[in-house]
Design a protein around this motif. Structure first.
Motif, PDB file in Angstrom:
ATOM      1  N   ALA A 167      56.124   9.668  91.599  1.00  0.00           N
ATOM      2  CA  ALA A 167      54.890  10.455  91.442  1.00  0.00           C
ATOM      3  C   ALA A 167      55.183  11.936  91.674  1.00  0.00           C
ATOM      4  N   VAL A 168      55.996  12.214  92.681  1.00  0.00           N
ATOM      5  CA  VAL A 168      56.381  13.605  92.963  1.00  0.00           C
ATOM      6  C   VAL A 168      57.281  14.137  91.849  1.00  0.00           C
ATOM      7  N   TRP A 169      58.246  13.319  91.463  1.00  0.00           N
ATOM      8  CA  TRP A 169      59.170  13.751  90.406  1.00  0.00           C
ATOM      9  C   TRP A 169      58.410  14.045  89.115  1.00  0.00           C
ATOM     10  N   ALA A 170      57.426  13.239  88.784  1.00  0.00           N
ATOM     11  CA  ALA A 170      56.675  13.435  87.533  1.00  0.00           C
ATOM     12  C   ALA A 170      55.868  14.736  87.591  1.00  0.00           C
ATOM     13  N   LEU A 171      55.202  14.988  88.722  1.00  0.00           N
ATOM     14  CA  LEU A 171      54.439  16.234  88.858  1.00  0.00           C
ATOM     15  C   LEU A 171      55.375  17.433  88.724  1.00  0.00           C
ATOM     16  N   ARG A 172      56.481  17.373  89.442  1.00  0.00           N
ATOM     17  CA  ARG A 172      57.438  18.474  89.416  1.00  0.00           C
ATOM     18  C   ARG A 172      58.009  18.662  88.012  1.00  0.00           C
ATOM     19  N   ASP A 173      58.354  17.576  87.355  1.00  0.00           N
ATOM     20  CA  ASP A 173      58.937  17.678  86.016  1.00  0.00           C
ATOM     21  C   ASP A 173      57.944  18.261  85.004  1.00  0.00           C
ATOM     22  N   TRP A 174      56.678  18.026  85.233  1.00  0.00           N
ATOM     23  CA  TRP A 174      55.647  18.598  84.351  1.00  0.00           C
ATOM     24  C   TRP A 174      55.508  20.096  84.582  1.00  0.00           C
ATOM     25  N   GLY A 175      55.914  20.552  85.748  1.00  0.00           N
ATOM     26  CA  GLY A 175      55.802  21.976  86.071  1.00  0.00           C
ATOM     27  C   GLY A 175      54.825  22.277  87.184  1.00  0.00           C
ATOM     28  N   ILE A 176      54.371  21.235  87.872  1.00  0.00           N
ATOM     29  CA  ILE A 176      53.465  21.443  89.009  1.00  0.00           C
ATOM     30  C   ILE A 176      54.309  21.814  90.228  1.00  0.00           C
ATOM     31  N   ALA A 177      53.952  22.899  90.901  1.00  0.00           N
ATOM     32  CA  ALA A 177      54.717  23.341  92.061  1.00  0.00           C
ATOM     33  C   ALA A 177      53.950  23.128  93.362  1.00  0.00           C
ATOM     34  N   ALA A 178      52.625  22.978  93.259  1.00  0.00           N
ATOM     35  CA  ALA A 178      51.822  22.777  94.468  1.00  0.00           C
ATOM     36  C   ALA A 178      50.628  21.900  94.139  1.00  0.00           C
ATOM     37  N   VAL A 179      50.206  21.112  95.114  1.00  0.00           N
ATOM     38  CA  VAL A 179      48.985  20.321  94.996  1.00  0.00           C
ATOM     39  C   VAL A 179      48.123  20.632  96.202  1.00  0.00           C
ATOM     40  N   LEU A 180      46.874  21.007  95.955  1.00  0.00           N
ATOM     41  CA  LEU A 180      45.945  21.325  97.041  1.00  0.00           C
ATOM     42  C   LEU A 180      44.831  20.284  97.026  1.00  0.00           C
ATOM     43  N   ALA A 181      44.557  19.677  98.175  1.00  0.00           N
ATOM     44  CA  ALA A 181      43.515  18.648  98.246  1.00  0.00           C
ATOM     45  C   ALA A 181      43.014  18.534  99.681  1.00  0.00           C
ATOM     46  N   PRO A 182      41.805  17.979  99.858  1.00  0.00           N
ATOM     47  CA  PRO A 182      41.275  17.816 101.218  1.00  0.00           C
ATOM     48  C   PRO A 182      42.058  16.796 102.046  1.00  0.00           C
ATOM     49  N   SER A 183      42.691  15.823 101.398  1.00  0.00           N
ATOM     50  CA  SER A 183      43.544  14.874 102.111  1.00  0.00           C
ATOM     51  C   SER A 183      44.472  14.211 101.111  1.00  0.00           C
ATOM     52  N   PHE A 184      45.545  13.641 101.661  1.00  0.00           N
ATOM     53  CA  PHE A 184      46.590  13.040 100.821  1.00  0.00           C
ATOM     54  C   PHE A 184      46.958  11.664 101.341  1.00  0.00           C
ATOM     55  N   GLY A 185      47.534  10.845 100.469  1.00  0.00           N
ATOM     56  CA  GLY A 185      48.251   9.668 100.944  1.00  0.00           C
ATOM     57  C   GLY A 185      49.427  10.166 101.777  1.00  0.00           C
ATOM     58  N   ASP A 186      49.612   9.570 102.961  1.00  0.00           N
ATOM     59  CA  ASP A 186      50.644  10.047 103.895  1.00  0.00           C
ATOM     60  C   ASP A 186      52.043  10.024 103.293  1.00  0.00           C
ATOM     61  N   ILE A 187      52.359   8.934 102.599  1.00  0.00           N
ATOM     62  CA  ILE A 187      53.741   8.786 102.102  1.00  0.00           C
ATOM     63  C   ILE A 187      54.002   9.828 101.018  1.00  0.00           C
ATOM     64  N   PHE A 188      53.009  10.031 100.147  1.00  0.00           N
ATOM     65  CA  PHE A 188      53.160  11.022  99.082  1.00  0.00           C
ATOM     66  C   PHE A 188      53.400  12.412  99.660  1.00  0.00           C
ATOM     67  N   ARG A 189      52.626  12.771 100.664  1.00  0.00           N
ATOM     68  CA  ARG A 189      52.719  14.126 101.200  1.00  0.00           C
ATOM     69  C   ARG A 189      54.119  14.381 101.744  1.00  0.00           C
ATOM     70  N   ARG A 190      54.642  13.369 102.396  1.00  0.00           N
ATOM     71  CA  ARG A 190      55.986  13.467 102.944  1.00  0.00           C
ATOM     72  C   ARG A 190      57.013  13.561 101.810  1.00  0.00           C
ATOM     73  N   ASN A 191      56.863  12.697 100.808  1.00  0.00           N
ATOM     74  CA  ASN A 191      57.773  12.726  99.659  1.00  0.00           C
ATOM     75  C   ASN A 191      57.732  14.093  98.973  1.00  0.00           C
ATOM     76  N   ALA A 192      56.530  14.638  98.840  1.00  0.00           N
ATOM     77  CA  ALA A 192      56.353  15.899  98.124  1.00  0.00           C
ATOM     78  C   ALA A 192      57.154  17.004  98.800  1.00  0.00           C
ATOM     79  N   LEU A 193      56.970  17.138 100.108  1.00  0.00           N
ATOM     80  CA  LEU A 193      57.642  18.226 100.821  1.00  0.00           C
ATOM     81  C   LEU A 193      59.162  18.055 100.765  1.00  0.00           C
ATOM     82  N   LYS A 194      59.626  16.808 100.726  1.00  0.00           N
ATOM     83  CA  LYS A 194      61.070  16.565 100.643  1.00  0.00           C
ATOM     84  C   LYS A 194      61.633  17.069  99.315  1.00  0.00           C
ATOM     85  N   ASN A 195      60.762  17.197  98.309  1.00  0.00           N
ATOM     86  CA  ASN A 195      61.205  17.643  96.984  1.00  0.00           C
ATOM     87  C   ASN A 195      60.749  19.063  96.657  1.00  0.00           C
TER      88      ASN A 195
END
Ligand code: SF4
Lengths: 200, 466
Positions: free
Chosen positions: A80-108
């Motif tokens: 999910a992180v790789w797909a967003l990044r590959d599309w050209g998304i550099a940041a996601v802003l939201a009121p809350s996140f799935g915990d695992i995703f948020r961690r994965n995102a910052l790692k990438n």
């Protein structure tokens, strides 16, 4: 990784809550063995609708996805992180996140930043009015800035430090290797082992 | 005397690695479970950096997500490659692997516990969100992404901030026709699909003590659907009895040492949680989902809700979207919803107890002609146990398919995938849009409700069958 300090880009408004990782990238794309090349899978089902935000020519090149609460809930798939990044998304802003995703995102190096509900609503409204509406996500100051406003955010200090310095997560942990070895000496002897070690 | 601590705190404290840096805690991982769908890139990372797997002896791999359940040969070339890659990675690093076709193969969260390899007080991770299942043993178990899989392979640790804690107190006694699945769907309806965000849950109360290990696994499995980091149940005599006959339990004096240690693994009186949620269970009845996240559920006896009845605007919008996707009208009785597929399986409800519950309903009955029912045991061991009890005969006589083990139709990644606008009653854990097939509509149900639904051709409880 290259050091990452801030990102400025136009907002892609996604006014939906509980967007799960199966929507971000359906499981059939997760059979691949690479870490890149997932742009074709990003929101694959939703993109079939002409009016989906990623299909809006006026918003082409937008790189800051702003979404409703509980973004990227569900599966642990880092795809999910790789797909967003590959599309050209550099940041996601939201009121809350799935915990695992948020961690994965910052790692990438994908800046998944939690903001108050009202701020997210305001950014969604602004982006609805102006398809070119830009925001800056500043990892040094830990704040998001836009024309007429700013909002501080919190981020895992270790993840932030690694991004700012462009350091390798595993290398940093292995620098504490002696501590790990010392810990291992004290582990209870009855804990299970797998494979060849079992016979021994 | 030391401060009273929660079960979670005890496990966290005993796994903190002394670290020179002042960052978040470094947590030692006792068991790392690996499968084909989230590990290839992690092994590649090791190769690129010239790193070894630090503790292959604490790592166990299984093929589950991407294997067919109707045949031992995989036909799709991309899937073949993914499974083959897991095999070569495990061979290269000396990691024990249960392959498709092995007697011990199955869904990773079914296989680990049935071996007895998941024990109280352990830390367990896997590149899969339903790793929370293992919390049933009083272990701290949670899912991670591929970067963390690589981190654990290389260091056997994870660096993470300490999560908050939440007590979930179930008060009262569970009615006989209400299962762990219903209990969790009821909790999700109460607190929402993100209601436990950032927390580690401890399930407590007399209703929990009365649950089997299989049911506790169902309970902890669904923790992630509340957005929780993990869920756990303190070990007791039920846990010990389950482990006592498992092949990979500690033996001899190790068993006694382990027992002594496990006996201290409970939340001390006076220990505090960051949050407490209480749910009375006396009046619960079977629960089914109507929407596209697991928190969008109602008792089977009720009707599809009207989005207007939700208090906040975001929930209303989500409900409207969900009903549109599900092609349901507000006010439709849940019992009037017809299905064409029933899926019994997954790491949520694919264990022997689940198969027994479904078989008890199907015995002497037939699956409706309009319905296709798949029974996919959670592991080959579950399959063998079920065959020893003759459950497969019940399923086959009823007209259901009796399959090999794997994730199957839970996630629509492998060949078991719905096509067209199918409507499925599923014992799995996610009713997301497109999860079981691009336009498939999923209703999450317990195994007993799944079986009754297969017979009735519409959502039904066993008591509805004549
Ligand atoms: S059965 Fe479903 S939820 Fe469980 S591990 Fe497999 S895909 Fe994930």
């Amino acid at each position: 990784m290259e050091p990452l300090t801030e990102h400025t880009g136009r907002v892609l408004p996604l006014r939906r809550s509980d967007v799960d990782t199966d929507q971000i990238i359906p499981s059939r794309f997760c059979r691949r063995l690479t870490k890149t090349g997932y742009a074709d899978g990003l929101f694959a089902r939703w993109r079939e609708a002409d009016d989906f935000v990623l299909n809006d020519p006026a918003r082409a090149g937008g790189s800051v996805l702003v979404a409703g609460p509980n973004f990227a809930t569900g599966s642990s798939r880092e795809h999910a992180v790789w797909a967003l990044r590959d599309w050209g998304i550099a940041a996601v802003l939201a009121p809350s996140f799935g915990d695992i995703f948020r961690r994965n995102a910052l790692k990438n190096g994908l800046l998944a930043v939690q903001l108050p509900d009202a701020v997210v609503s305001g950014l969604l409204d602004a982006a609805d009015r102006d398809p070119g509406f830009p925001v800056t996500v500043d990892l040094v100051a830990c704040e998001v800035r836009w024309d007429g406003g700013r909002q501080a955010f919190e981020v895992d200090p270790r993840a932030r430090r690694l991004l700012l310095d462009g350091q390798d997560d595993i290398a940093v942990t292995l620098a504490d290797g002696d501590g790990i070895t010392a810990y291992e000496r004290g582990r209870p002897h009855w804990l299970p082992v797998f494979g060849a070690a079992r016979a021994g | 005397m030391s401060e009273p601590r929660t079960l979670f705190q005890k496990i966290w404290d005993s796994h903190r690695v002394p670290s020179g840096s002042d960052g978040p805690d470094l947590l030692y991982i006792d068991a790392h479970l690996v499968h084909e769908a989230t590990s290839a890139q992690a092994f590649d990372g090791l190769r690129l950096t010239g790193r070894a797997v630090r503790r292959p002896d604490l790592t166990l791999a299984v093929e589950d997500h991407n294997v067919p359940t109707d045949s031992l040969s995989i036909s799709d070339p991309i899937s073949v490659e993914q499974v083959t890659r897991l095999r070569s990675n495990c061979a290269e690093h000396g990691i024990e692997l249960f392959r498709h076709g092995d007697a011990q193969q199955g869904i990773v969260h079914v296989v680990g516990p049935e071996l007895g390899a998941i024990q109280p007080g352990m830390t367990v991770v896997c590149g899969d969100s339903h790793t929370s299942t293992h919390g049933a043993f009083g272990a701290l178990a949670f899912g991670v992404g591929t970067s963390d899989v690589e981190h654990v392979l290389a260091t056997q640790t994870l660096s993470m901030p300490r999560p908050r804690t939440m007590a979930v107190e179930f008060t009262g006694a569970l009615p006989p026709d209400v299962t762990a699945k219903d209990l969790m769907l009821a909790l999700l309806t109460e607190i929402g699909a993100n209601g436990a965000h950032g927390h580690v849950l401890e399930y407590r109360g007399a209703a929990i003590r009365g649950l089997s290990m299989e049911s506790r696994m169902t309970l902890c499995n669904l923790s992630i659907e509340a957005g929780a980091r993990a869920g756990m149940v303190a070990p007791d005599e039920v846990t010990v009895e389950y482990l006592a006959t498992r092949p990979r339990r500690p033996t001899g004096s190790d068993w006694d040492d382990a027992l002594a240690y496990w006996s201290g693994l409970h939340t001390d009186p006076g220990a505090t949680f960051d949050r407490t949620v209480t749910l009375g269970v006396d009046a619960l009845s079977p629960v089914v989902t109507w929407g596209t996240n697991p928190g969008q559920a109602v008792p089977l006896s009720q009707a599809v809700p009207d989005p207007a009845q939700f208090s906040d605007a975001a929930e209303q919008a989500a409900a409207r979207r969900a009903l549109e996707y599900m092609a349901l009208e507000p006010g439709t009785r849940m019992r009037d919803i017809e299905v064409d597929t029933v899926f019994l399986g997954s790491c949520t409800n694919g264990r022997i107890e689940d198969l027994r519950a479904a078989a008890a309903v199907l015995r002497g009955r037939k699956v409706a002609p309009s319905v296709r029912m798949l029974v996919v045991p959670g592991s080959m061991q579950v399959r063998a146990d079920a065959e020893r009890e003759g459950l497969h005969d019940v399923f086959l006589a009823a007209g259901a398919e009796w399959r090999l083990s794997g994730c199957s139709m839970c996630l629509g990644m492998n060949a078991d995938r719905l096509s067209g606008p199918s409507r499925c009653a599923s014992t799995s854990n996610r009713n997301y849009e497109g999860r079981q097939g691009d336009t498939a509509r999923t209703h999450l149900v317990s195994p007993a409700v799944a079986a009754a639904t297969a017979v009735a051709g519409r959502l039904a409880a066993p008591a509805d069958l004549s």
